[in-house]
Write a protein that holds these residues in place. Structure first.
Motif, PDB file in Angstrom:
ATOM      1  N   VAL A 158      -0.447  26.884 -44.172  1.00 28.18           N
ATOM      2  CA  VAL A 158      -0.654  26.757 -42.722  1.00 28.18           C
ATOM      3  C   VAL A 158      -1.916  25.959 -42.411  1.00 28.18           C
ATOM      4  N   GLU A 159      -2.841  25.878 -43.377  1.00 30.92           N
ATOM      5  CA  GLU A 159      -4.033  25.070 -43.163  1.00 30.92           C
ATOM      6  C   GLU A 159      -3.691  23.586 -43.027  1.00 30.92           C
ATOM      7  N   ILE A 160      -2.682  23.129 -43.761  1.00 28.56           N
ATOM      8  CA  ILE A 160      -2.283  21.720 -43.664  1.00 28.56           C
ATOM      9  C   ILE A 160      -1.762  21.421 -42.263  1.00 28.56           C
ATOM     10  N   VAL A 161      -0.971  22.340 -41.722  1.00 30.32           N
ATOM     11  CA  VAL A 161      -0.493  22.172 -40.348  1.00 30.32           C
ATOM     12  C   VAL A 161      -1.668  22.215 -39.375  1.00 30.32           C
ATOM     13  N   ALA A 162      -2.646  23.070 -39.656  1.00 32.38           N
ATOM     14  CA  ALA A 162      -3.819  23.163 -38.787  1.00 32.38           C
ATOM     15  C   ALA A 162      -4.629  21.872 -38.822  1.00 32.38           C
ATOM     16  N   TRP A 163      -4.757  21.257 -40.002  1.00 31.37           N
ATOM     17  CA  TRP A 163      -5.486  19.984 -40.090  1.00 31.37           C
ATOM     18  C   TRP A 163      -4.783  18.908 -39.279  1.00 31.37           C
ATOM     19  N   ALA A 164      -3.463  18.857 -39.362  1.00 33.99           N
ATOM     20  CA  ALA A 164      -2.724  17.877 -38.560  1.00 33.99           C
ATOM     21  C   ALA A 164      -2.925  18.132 -37.069  1.00 33.99           C
ATOM     22  N   CYS A 165      -2.915  19.393 -36.678  1.00 37.30           N
ATOM     23  CA  CYS A 165      -3.121  19.738 -35.266  1.00 37.30           C
ATOM     24  C   CYS A 165      -4.505  19.326 -34.795  1.00 37.30           C
ATOM     25  N   LEU A 166      -5.526  19.631 -35.579  1.00 40.46           N
ATOM     26  CA  LEU A 166      -6.888  19.291 -35.178  1.00 40.46           C
ATOM     27  C   LEU A 166      -7.112  17.786 -35.174  1.00 40.46           C
ATOM     28  N   SER A 167      -6.476  17.069 -36.099  1.00 42.47           N
ATOM     29  CA  SER A 167      -6.620  15.609 -36.137  1.00 42.47           C
ATOM     30  C   SER A 167      -6.032  14.973 -34.885  1.00 42.47           C
ATOM     31  N   THR A 168      -4.833  15.388 -34.514  1.00 43.44           N
ATOM     32  CA  THR A 168      -4.214  14.834 -33.303  1.00 43.44           C
ATOM     33  C   THR A 168      -5.011  15.208 -32.056  1.00 43.44           C
ATOM     34  N   ALA A 169      -5.547  16.418 -32.035  1.00 44.88           N
ATOM     35  CA  ALA A 169      -6.356  16.825 -30.883  1.00 44.88           C
ATOM     36  C   ALA A 169      -7.638  15.997 -30.790  1.00 44.88           C
ATOM     37  N   ALA A 170      -8.252  15.687 -31.936  1.00 42.20           N
ATOM     38  CA  ALA A 170      -9.467  14.881 -31.919  1.00 42.20           C
ATOM     39  C   ALA A 170      -9.179  13.454 -31.456  1.00 42.20           C
ATOM     40  N   VAL A 171      -8.092  12.866 -31.957  1.00 35.97           N
ATOM     41  CA  VAL A 171      -7.725  11.511 -31.530  1.00 35.97           C
ATOM     42  C   VAL A 171      -7.393  11.492 -30.039  1.00 35.97           C
ATOM     43  N   GLN A 172      -6.686  12.510 -29.581  1.00 38.39           N
ATOM     44  CA  GLN A 172      -6.352  12.594 -28.161  1.00 38.39           C
ATOM     45  C   GLN A 172      -7.614  12.713 -27.307  1.00 38.39           C
ATOM     46  N   LEU A 173      -8.595  13.443 -27.807  1.00 36.75           N
ATOM     47  CA  LEU A 173      -9.845  13.586 -27.074  1.00 36.75           C
ATOM     48  C   LEU A 173     -10.587  12.253 -26.992  1.00 36.75           C
ATOM     49  N   VAL A 174     -10.543  11.462 -28.074  1.00 38.49           N
ATOM     50  CA  VAL A 174     -11.209  10.156 -28.069  1.00 38.49           C
ATOM     51  C   VAL A 174     -10.497   9.192 -27.138  1.00 38.49           C
ATOM     52  N   LEU A 175      -9.158   9.222 -27.145  1.00 42.74           N
ATOM     53  CA  LEU A 175      -8.404   8.312 -26.289  1.00 42.74           C
ATOM     54  C   LEU A 175      -8.593   8.626 -24.806  1.00 42.74           C
ATOM     55  N   GLN A 176      -8.825   9.881 -24.490  1.00 41.43           N
ATOM     56  CA  GLN A 176      -8.988  10.286 -23.103  1.00 41.43           C
ATOM     57  C   GLN A 176     -10.446  10.491 -22.722  1.00 41.43           C
ATOM     58  N   ARG A 177     -11.351   9.900 -23.487  1.00 39.97           N
ATOM     59  CA  ARG A 177     -12.786  10.106 -23.224  1.00 39.97           C
ATOM     60  C   ARG A 177     -13.173   9.468 -21.905  1.00 39.97           C
ATOM     61  N   GLN A 178     -14.210  10.004 -21.318  1.00 38.34           N
ATOM     62  CA  GLN A 178     -14.735   9.516 -20.051  1.00 38.34           C
ATOM     63  C   GLN A 178     -16.196   9.128 -20.250  1.00 38.34           C
ATOM     64  N   PRO A 179     -16.726   8.269 -19.403  1.00 30.24           N
ATOM     65  CA  PRO A 179     -18.110   7.827 -19.603  1.00 30.24           C
ATOM     66  C   PRO A 179     -19.129   8.942 -19.512  1.00 30.24           C
TER      67      PRO A 179
END
Length: 459
Positions: A158-179
């Motif tokens: 389940v840690e592998i699934v968690a890493w995938a989840c956290l990676s997508t969440a981090a990328v999504q946070l960068v793409l939606q970043r605000q100044p």
């Protein structure tokens, strides 16, 4: 003066002269009106040509001109189409570029759709797969000559699934970043949610700082990393939209229902089937070390689910029981309330069959607090009371069916219950001694068993 009108007014005056823009047909030539429509123009021109042939003053050039006009204008003659190689290559390049752009746009749309689904589905998958205990022990270690469970290094599935989840969440946070962070105010840290965030962040920072004074730094690094994973997953769920949080709760409820059904099956068969894929060790009531309820006529195996101990299963089922109640109240006027109620009933049955005293006490206390919170809204409190009553009724009926085992666990007078209580008291004393030894810094994250062994190797 006579004039010939071609369509809209080209004039030919009488008199002899040279051919120019207003060409002369010679003296004595009468006018022939030709402005009567395109369908009758060829006939009028031929009639004019026939009339001019009798006039000796008309030059032959005029006849040639009229023949040329008739043939050129109304013969539907199409000039040959000449294609150049350069234009063909240019058109091919444009077509190829257009197809490439179309394919790129299609791939982009598919990627965005898959990415969006991944961002939504992966947190739900992590929550649903929490009971999955399969792992790869890549560095087994020993302590005092035996396998050291809490000191070995492993990676859970389940840690592998968690890493995938956290990676997508981090990328999504960068793409939606605000100044900037205009919504961040210090007053929010004094709200309940802010207190949870601050407390979690402080605990994670303290865990990483404790690596510096831990006895086994590699083990402390693994423990701090897993604590960070848990905190990050909690933040992903808490910062999701209300719909995302509701779906995460529903995923937990469905997993709890499956665990409750599995717990009932294990108790009925009095056997926990081992599975490497699921990460479950085989358990039988006749084996030493298994969690059982001992009666005068035999030993009864407590339900494990896919967890390593019945008490851990009980904690998971208690959370699922409360989340199912919230789902039931929220969808009380929808057919989905039947699904929520069914999941809650399975979780309640599984909780009783774990024979966990702390789990049952937590469930009762949690239901009472939940009912008190819903008391202000009459429709919701009625639905909550109905759910709590049905789950409680089924749980009491299950406990009545296993009355001897339930009475032994509730009274705490059996041999194993007395032994369990004494072991817990010993563990509490051991923890107090370790804390007194390292009063200001502690032994470090993940170092309890090692510190206990170093304090007293013979225990």
């Amino acid at each position: 003066m006579a004039a010939v009108f071609l369509g809209g007014g080209v004039g030919v005056p009488e008199g002899e002269g040279k051919l120019d823009d207003d060409f002369h047909l010679g003296a004595g030539v009468k006018s022939f009106p030709l402005g009567c429509g395109y369908s009758r123009i060829p006939g009028r021109l031929r009639h004019l040509q026939a009339g001019l042939q009798d006039s000796p003053a008309v030059p032959h050039l005029v006849e040639d001109l009229l023949e040329h006009l008739i043939e050129r204008t109304w013969s539907h003659h199409v000039p040959p189409f000449k294609v150049q190689k350069r234009r063909i290559n240019h058109g091919y390049r444009r077509l190829h570029r257009g197809l490439l752009y179309q394919r790129t746009a299609m791939v982009s749309r598919i990627t965005v759709a898959v990415w969006g689904k991944g961002v939504e589905v992966l947190p739900l998958a992590v929550v649903f797969l929490l009971p999955w205990q399969a792992r790869w022990i890549w560095w087994p270690r020993q302590l005092n000559g035996d396998f050291w469970e809490y000191g070995s290094f492993s990676i859970y599935a389940v840690e592998i699934v968690a890493w995938a989840c956290l990676s997508t969440a981090a990328v999504q946070l960068v793409l939606q970043r605000q100044p900037g962070l205009p919504g961040l105010r210090w007053q929010r840290f004094f709200t309940p949610a802010g207190a949870v965030v601050v407390g979690t962040a402080g605990l994670v920072l303290l865990a990483w700082a404790s690596i510096a004074w831990s006895g086994d730094r590699a083990l402390a690094l693994q423990a701090a990393f897993r604590l960070t994973e848990a905190a990050a997953l909690m933040m992903v769920v808490l910062t999701a939209s209300p719909r995302g949080r509701h779906r995460a709760g529903q995923a937990w409820v469905c997993a709890a229902a499956l665990q409750g059904a599995l717990a009932a099956f294990q108790f009925f068969t009095q056997r926990v089937a081992g599975s490497t894929l699921m990460g479950v060790d085989p358990q039988l009531p006749s084996e030493l070390g298994a969690s059982v309820v001992e009666l005068a006529d035999g030993r009864w195996l407590r339900a494990y689910g896919t967890f390593p101990h019945p008490n851990i299963l009980a904690g998971f089922l208690v959370v699922g029981l409360l989340l199912a109640g919230a789902w039931y109240v929220r969808r009380f006027h929808s057919p989905m309330r039947v699904v929520a109620l069914g999941c809650g009933l399975f979780a309640g049955i599984g909780l009783v069959l774990t024979f966990s005293r702390a789990g049952v006490a937590a469930a009762v206390l949690g239901l009472l607090v939940w009912l008190a919170g819903e008391f202000r809204q009459r429709p919701r409190v009625i639905a909550a009371a109905r759910y709590a009553g049905l789950v409680g009724l089924v749980a009491v009926a299950t406990a009545a069916w296993v009355t001897p085992q339930a009475m032994v666990r509730a009274g705490g007078t059996g041999r194993l219950e007395v032994k369990s209580s004494s072991v817990r008291h010993a563990l509490l004393r051991e923890g107090a001694l370790i804390a007194a030894r390292e009063r200001w810094t502690g032994s470090g994250v993940g170092q309890v068993t090692l510190a206990s062994f170093r304090r007293d190797p013979l225990q």
